[in-house]
Write a protein that holds these residues in place. Structure first.
Motif, PDB file in Angstrom:
ATOM      1  N   THR A  82       0.832  -1.209   0.000  1.00 48.75           N
ATOM      2  CA  THR A  82       0.000   0.000   0.000  1.00 48.75           C
ATOM      3  C   THR A  82       0.866   1.258   0.000  1.00 48.75           C
ATOM      4  O   THR A  82       0.342   2.369  -0.152  1.00 48.75           O
ATOM      5  CB  THR A  82      -0.933   0.023   1.232  1.00 48.75           C
ATOM      6  OG1 THR A  82      -0.165  -0.202   2.405  1.00 48.75           O
ATOM      7  CG2 THR A  82      -2.002  -1.045   1.099  1.00 48.75           C
ATOM      8  N   PHE A 111       3.924  -8.284  -1.844  1.00 49.68           N
ATOM      9  CA  PHE A 111       4.465  -7.058  -1.255  1.00 49.68           C
ATOM     10  C   PHE A 111       5.648  -7.442  -0.375  1.00 49.68           C
ATOM     11  O   PHE A 111       5.691  -8.531   0.197  1.00 49.68           O
ATOM     12  CB  PHE A 111       3.400  -6.274  -0.480  1.00 49.68           C
ATOM     13  CG  PHE A 111       2.917  -6.915   0.801  1.00 49.68           C
ATOM     14  CD1 PHE A 111       2.079  -8.013   0.802  1.00 49.68           C
ATOM     15  CD2 PHE A 111       3.300  -6.383   2.025  1.00 49.68           C
ATOM     16  CE1 PHE A 111       1.634  -8.588   1.985  1.00 49.68           C
ATOM     17  CE2 PHE A 111       2.860  -6.944   3.223  1.00 49.68           C
ATOM     18  CZ  PHE A 111       2.027  -8.050   3.201  1.00 49.68           C
ATOM     19  N   SER A 113       7.242  -4.720   1.479  1.00 50.08           N
ATOM     20  CA  SER A 113       7.430  -3.590   2.396  1.00 50.08           C
ATOM     21  C   SER A 113       6.056  -3.078   2.788  1.00 50.08           C
ATOM     22  O   SER A 113       5.061  -3.269   2.064  1.00 50.08           O
ATOM     23  CB  SER A 113       8.246  -2.481   1.724  1.00 50.08           C
ATOM     24  OG  SER A 113       7.570  -1.995   0.583  1.00 50.08           O
ATOM     25  N   TYR A 114       6.020  -2.448   3.938  1.00 49.55           N
ATOM     26  CA  TYR A 114       4.796  -1.790   4.382  1.00 49.55           C
ATOM     27  C   TYR A 114       5.211  -0.622   5.263  1.00 49.55           C
ATOM     28  O   TYR A 114       6.071  -0.779   6.133  1.00 49.55           O
ATOM     29  CB  TYR A 114       3.901  -2.751   5.191  1.00 49.55           C
ATOM     30  CG  TYR A 114       2.697  -2.054   5.790  1.00 49.55           C
ATOM     31  CD1 TYR A 114       1.569  -1.787   5.023  1.00 49.55           C
ATOM     32  CD2 TYR A 114       2.722  -1.614   7.106  1.00 49.55           C
ATOM     33  CE1 TYR A 114       0.480  -1.113   5.558  1.00 49.55           C
ATOM     34  CE2 TYR A 114       1.639  -0.934   7.649  1.00 49.55           C
ATOM     35  CZ  TYR A 114       0.520  -0.691   6.870  1.00 49.55           C
ATOM     36  OH  TYR A 114      -0.561  -0.003   7.396  1.00 49.55           O
ATOM     37  N   PHE A 119      10.863  -6.067   4.274  1.00 44.39           N
ATOM     38  CA  PHE A 119      10.877  -7.404   4.881  1.00 44.39           C
ATOM     39  C   PHE A 119      11.993  -8.286   4.336  1.00 44.39           C
ATOM     40  O   PHE A 119      12.262  -9.336   4.880  1.00 44.39           O
ATOM     41  CB  PHE A 119       9.559  -8.136   4.615  1.00 44.39           C
ATOM     42  CG  PHE A 119       8.323  -7.336   4.890  1.00 44.39           C
ATOM     43  CD1 PHE A 119       8.288  -6.412   5.923  1.00 44.39           C
ATOM     44  CD2 PHE A 119       7.191  -7.504   4.119  1.00 44.39           C
ATOM     45  CE1 PHE A 119       7.146  -5.672   6.173  1.00 44.39           C
ATOM     46  CE2 PHE A 119       6.048  -6.775   4.365  1.00 44.39           C
ATOM     47  CZ  PHE A 119       6.027  -5.852   5.392  1.00 44.39           C
ATOM     48  N   PRO A 126      -3.586 -10.796  -0.521  1.00 41.86           N
ATOM     49  CA  PRO A 126      -4.879 -11.466  -0.325  1.00 41.86           C
ATOM     50  C   PRO A 126      -5.619 -11.464  -1.660  1.00 41.86           C
ATOM     51  O   PRO A 126      -5.484 -10.511  -2.440  1.00 41.86           O
ATOM     52  CB  PRO A 126      -5.571 -10.577   0.705  1.00 41.86           C
ATOM     53  CG  PRO A 126      -4.998  -9.217   0.466  1.00 41.86           C
ATOM     54  CD  PRO A 126      -3.585  -9.424  -0.015  1.00 41.86           C
ATOM     55  N   THR A 128      -8.290 -10.527  -3.115  1.00 44.15           N
ATOM     56  CA  THR A 128      -9.475  -9.673  -2.972  1.00 44.15           C
ATOM     57  C   THR A 128      -9.533  -8.673  -4.115  1.00 44.15           C
ATOM     58  O   THR A 128      -8.519  -8.352  -4.746  1.00 44.15           O
ATOM     59  CB  THR A 128      -9.439  -8.882  -1.641  1.00 44.15           C
ATOM     60  OG1 THR A 128      -8.319  -7.980  -1.668  1.00 44.15           O
ATOM     61  CG2 THR A 128      -9.304  -9.817  -0.439  1.00 44.15           C
ATOM     62  N   GLU A 130     -10.125  -5.501  -3.795  1.00 42.43           N
ATOM     63  CA  GLU A 130      -9.402  -4.279  -3.421  1.00 42.43           C
ATOM     64  C   GLU A 130      -7.914  -4.416  -3.776  1.00 42.43           C
ATOM     65  O   GLU A 130      -7.294  -3.466  -4.274  1.00 42.43           O
ATOM     66  CB  GLU A 130      -9.552  -3.990  -1.916  1.00 42.43           C
ATOM     67  CG  GLU A 130      -8.898  -2.665  -1.524  1.00 42.43           C
ATOM     68  CD  GLU A 130      -8.502  -2.596  -0.058  1.00 42.43           C
ATOM     69  OE1 GLU A 130      -8.666  -3.595   0.668  1.00 42.43           O
ATOM     70  OE2 GLU A 130      -7.984  -1.542   0.349  1.00 42.43           O
ATOM     71  N   ALA A 131      -7.376  -5.611  -3.513  1.00 47.03           N
ATOM     72  CA  ALA A 131      -5.964  -5.829  -3.821  1.00 47.03           C
ATOM     73  C   ALA A 131      -5.724  -5.729  -5.332  1.00 47.03           C
ATOM     74  O   ALA A 131      -4.700  -5.185  -5.773  1.00 47.03           O
ATOM     75  CB  ALA A 131      -5.510  -7.189  -3.288  1.00 47.03           C
TER      76      ALA A 131
ATOM     77  N   THR B   4      -9.410  -4.575   5.043  1.00 48.89           N
ATOM     78  CA  THR B   4      -8.781  -3.823   3.953  1.00 48.89           C
ATOM     79  C   THR B   4      -7.370  -4.369   3.689  1.00 48.89           C
ATOM     80  O   THR B   4      -6.785  -5.038   4.546  1.00 48.89           O
ATOM     81  CB  THR B   4      -8.659  -2.330   4.292  1.00 48.89           C
ATOM     82  OG1 THR B   4      -7.730  -2.189   5.378  1.00 48.89           O
ATOM     83  CG2 THR B   4     -10.012  -1.732   4.674  1.00 48.89           C
ATOM     84  N   LEU B   5      -6.863  -4.007   2.519  1.00 47.10           N
ATOM     85  CA  LEU B   5      -5.497  -4.419   2.170  1.00 47.10           C
ATOM     86  C   LEU B   5      -4.503  -3.834   3.171  1.00 47.10           C
ATOM     87  O   LEU B   5      -3.543  -4.501   3.582  1.00 47.10           O
ATOM     88  CB  LEU B   5      -5.176  -3.923   0.752  1.00 47.10           C
ATOM     89  CG  LEU B   5      -3.811  -4.301   0.186  1.00 47.10           C
ATOM     90  CD1 LEU B   5      -3.644  -5.799   0.089  1.00 47.10           C
ATOM     91  CD2 LEU B   5      -3.612  -3.651  -1.201  1.00 47.10           C
ATOM     92  N   ASP B   6      -4.756  -2.611   3.586  1.00 44.24           N
ATOM     93  CA  ASP B   6      -3.850  -1.969   4.533  1.00 44.24           C
ATOM     94  C   ASP B   6      -3.846  -2.709   5.875  1.00 44.24           C
ATOM     95  O   ASP B   6      -2.782  -2.924   6.473  1.00 44.24           O
ATOM     96  CB  ASP B   6      -4.281  -0.505   4.728  1.00 44.24           C
ATOM     97  CG  ASP B   6      -3.216   0.300   5.447  1.00 44.24           C
ATOM     98  OD1 ASP B   6      -2.200   0.628   4.803  1.00 44.24           O
ATOM     99  OD2 ASP B   6      -3.380   0.562   6.647  1.00 44.24           O
ATOM    100  N   GLN B   9      -1.857  -5.960   5.454  1.00 38.40           N
ATOM    101  CA  GLN B   9      -0.403  -5.804   5.363  1.00 38.40           C
ATOM    102  C   GLN B   9       0.186  -5.346   6.702  1.00 38.40           C
ATOM    103  O   GLN B   9       1.263  -5.797   7.100  1.00 38.40           O
ATOM    104  CB  GLN B   9      -0.056  -4.824   4.241  1.00 38.40           C
ATOM    105  CG  GLN B   9      -0.454  -5.378   2.871  1.00 38.40           C
ATOM    106  CD  GLN B   9       0.073  -4.576   1.689  1.00 38.40           C
ATOM    107  OE1 GLN B   9       0.578  -3.479   1.852  1.00 38.40           O
ATOM    108  NE2 GLN B   9      -0.058  -5.137   0.505  1.00 38.40           N
TER     109      GLN B   9
END
Lengths: 295, 306
Positions: A82, A111, A113-114, A119, A126, A128, A130-131, B4-6, B9
């Motif tokens: 994100t 992913f 990193s966040y 990492f 996921p 989904t 949204e992803a 949510t994706l956030d 993660q």
């Protein structure tokens, strides 16, 4: 620059057919250059070279001087994060490509990193909607910055999040079609995931838009308890060779790569694996089916 | 409410990178405790509960193992010295120091700092040993343009004060200066020879004077069939305090600086401490006499004119 409305098949048709390649790794470097007649092309992990000098930089130019085409396969783009795309990373990648001159580049549908924390590994998305929206937007931003096609790799995963909103194959397909990018199909990952999550790998392949496959990865894996782990540190298993032989006639591939990142064997063993990949590729060329026959 | 994706993660990040996350996979109850402390939808908590703990643990294992493996390569002597304590030390660092970069060499510097903040009583020199190892990894990966010579007159050195006022030293910029409390070069030699440090008690005591080591990257030509292929080595050159100061001033100079510009402040500092019989010309000539060794070792690459 590649836009969402470009015809991906037209773009793919312009790409070179590279043959059988090997990952360029420092500990294999001298042997690799000396085995030019057995290795058609090389794949680099750009993070090992970009923004760096010394041998890490010279290796690229020297490999080019030996006539090796080079392809870039990243591990830290973190396209699924994100976080916004890392501008510094993009610029360093662009600089590296001036030397490496890849015909295409790739990274993982994951992913790593966040919140700008890294990492050092690839964590699955996921499955989904949204992803999908998120990854598609970022791939489109990325493709707007480069003149060569971008491929996304199907990742290995040990935990599945997001189901039953979408299946893995639906997730990958949606990303590919909406982002209008290519598929870096990792045959070993298909085998690993099919085994760990209990599905038929061939049936899975048939659900993917295989006309978007540009390159294949083939690698070894490790059994650990009731899991098999995608280590890139073992010899390719017979079951993976078999899956490759089944998959190849279904698609028009521009490059097949032996992916070996650790636990390196004597170089002759890697050359033996490259020979076996070449034999399977040549056998498949004679019986390639059309997408309609696959369906 | 779907997650949510956030949220997904952020939760996985904490599971992999924090002490709380590390302990969350010991049992189903531990995972419940971890999830209960998080403000995330029940749907996401349910998805975590559905995952076998060993599979979630695979991610914890991988992210940490990648750091341990990278540090194994960057700090081989530090690792060998710590033995069984190596893994626990790296993990203690890992869970308290999230990486801000994907470059392992850059991740390793905070580990050196961590060793300074968390010293080992048995190895008071450990931080300096780790620094000595890290600097090699850093220099070997420095961008090439930093080492490019800016001179059109390579290998020329001044021999007189007059020339020192006109010529500008060209430094191999892939370099760093270490000012060490312990004689780490001697310690490294012992460790590389697999000597037991307890057999050399003097080696693990602070040195009587600071130890100055110039560390630099040398680009070496290939030979035979590899004549066109260069390779790089990291070299260490021990310096007296005066020369260390001179080279460090050169390294940090932001504009072209002549040999004389660098040497005169050192002389003035000495003059104030009582060496009344030393003239500048004599001092400068003596210093210039040490420079050929720097040229031979590619610490200096030559001179340019102002």
């Amino acid at each position: 620059m590649i836009s969402p409305t470009d015809d991906f098949q037209q773009i793919k048709a312009t790409l070179p057919k590279l043959g059988i390649g090997l990952g360029l790794r420092r500990s294999l470097y001298t042997d690799t250059l000396q085995a030019r007649q057995h290795i058609d092309w090389l794949e680099i992990v750009p993070e090992n070279h970009m923004g760096r000098g010394g041998k890490a930089y010279d290796m690229i130019a020297e490999a080019r001087d030996h006539g090796f085409p080079i392809i870039s396969h990243g591990v830290a783009l973190s396209i699924g994060s994100t976080d916004a795309l890392d501008e510094g990373y993009i610029r360093a990648l662009q600089d590296l490509f001036k030397v490496a001159q890849p015909a295409w580049f790739s990274d993982h549908l994951t992913f790593s990193s966040y919140d700008n924390i890294h990492f050092q590994d690839l964590i699955p998305m996921p499955f989904t909607y949204e992803a999908i929206d998120h990854v598609v937007a970022k791939i489109q931003q990325l493709q707007a910055r480069f003149d060569i096609p971008f491929l996304i790799e199907n990742a290995s995963y040990y935990c599945a999040f997001g189901q039953p909103e979408l299946s893995e194959a639906q997730f990958i397909t949606e990303v590919l079609e909406r982002a209008n990018c290519g598929l870096m199909l990792d045959i070993n990952n298909v085998f690993v995931n099919a085994t760990n999550h209990g599905y038929d790998p061939v049936a899975f392949l048939k659900q993917l838009p295989l006309d978007r496959v540009v390159q294949l990865h083939v690698a070894g894996h490790l059994e650990r308890g009731n899991l098999i782990i995608d280590t890139h540190g073992e010899a390719i298993r017979d079951e993976v060779y078999d899956l490759l032989a089944t998959a190849l006639p279904m698609m028009d591939v521009h490059g097949i790569l032996l992916e070996r990142d650790q636990n390196f064997p004597p170089f002759d063993e890697l050359l033996g694996e490259l020979r076996q990949l070449r034999q399977i590729d040549e056998a498949a060329t004679t019986k390639t089916t059309t997408p309609l026959e696959v369906a | 409410m779907p997650f949510t994706l956030d949220q997904y993660q952020a939760t996985l990040k904490d599971l992999m990178l924090t002490e709380a996350g590390r302990h969350s996979l010991a049992s189903g109850e531990a995972l419940e405790t971890f999830l209960a402390q998080r403000d995330i939808p029940d749907t996401l908590k349910a998805q975590f509960r559905q995952q076998p703990l060993d599979r979630l643990g695979q991610y914890q294992y991988m992210v940490c193992a990648n750091i341990v493996e990278a540090f194994d390569n960057i700090f081989p002597l530090t690792k060998a010295l710590l033995g069984d304590q190596w893994d626990t030390t790296v993990k203690a660092f890992f869970y308290g120091n999230p990486s801000q970069t994907y470059h392992f060499v850059d991740i390793a510097k905070p580990f050196v700092d961590f060793l300074e903040i968390n010293p080992f009583d048995a190895y008071p020199f450990l931080h300096e040993l780790a620094l000595y190892e890290w600097i090699e990894a850093k220099l070997l990966s420095l961008p090439n343009h930093e080492t490019e010579a800016q001179t059109t007159e390579p290998a020329r050195l001044p021999t007189t004060v007059d020339e020192a006022q006109r010529l500008i030293p060209v430094l191999n910029k892939a370099c760093d200066l270490l000012a060490l409390e312990y004689d780490i070069p001697a310690l490294v030699a012992l460790l590389q020879a697999h000597q037991v440090l307890s057999d050399h008690p003097q080696a693990v005591l602070p040195a009587p004077q600071p130890v100055y080591v110039w560390v630099y990257r040398q680009r070496l030509a290939g030979s035979g069939p590899n004549i066109n292929r260069h390779h790089y080595e990291c070299r260490y050159f021990q310096l007296n305090p005066m020369l260390a100061q001179w080279l460090n001033d050169l390294r940090q100079a932001e504009t072209a600086t002549t040999y004389d510009d660098l040497t005169r402040p050192l002389f003035e500092a000495i003059a104030t401490t009582g060496s009344a019989d030393m003239t500048y010309d004599r001092f400068c000539t003596q210093l210039l006499g040490t420079l050929p060794a720097l040229l031979d070792n590619q610490i200096l690459l030559g001179s340019s004119t102002a």
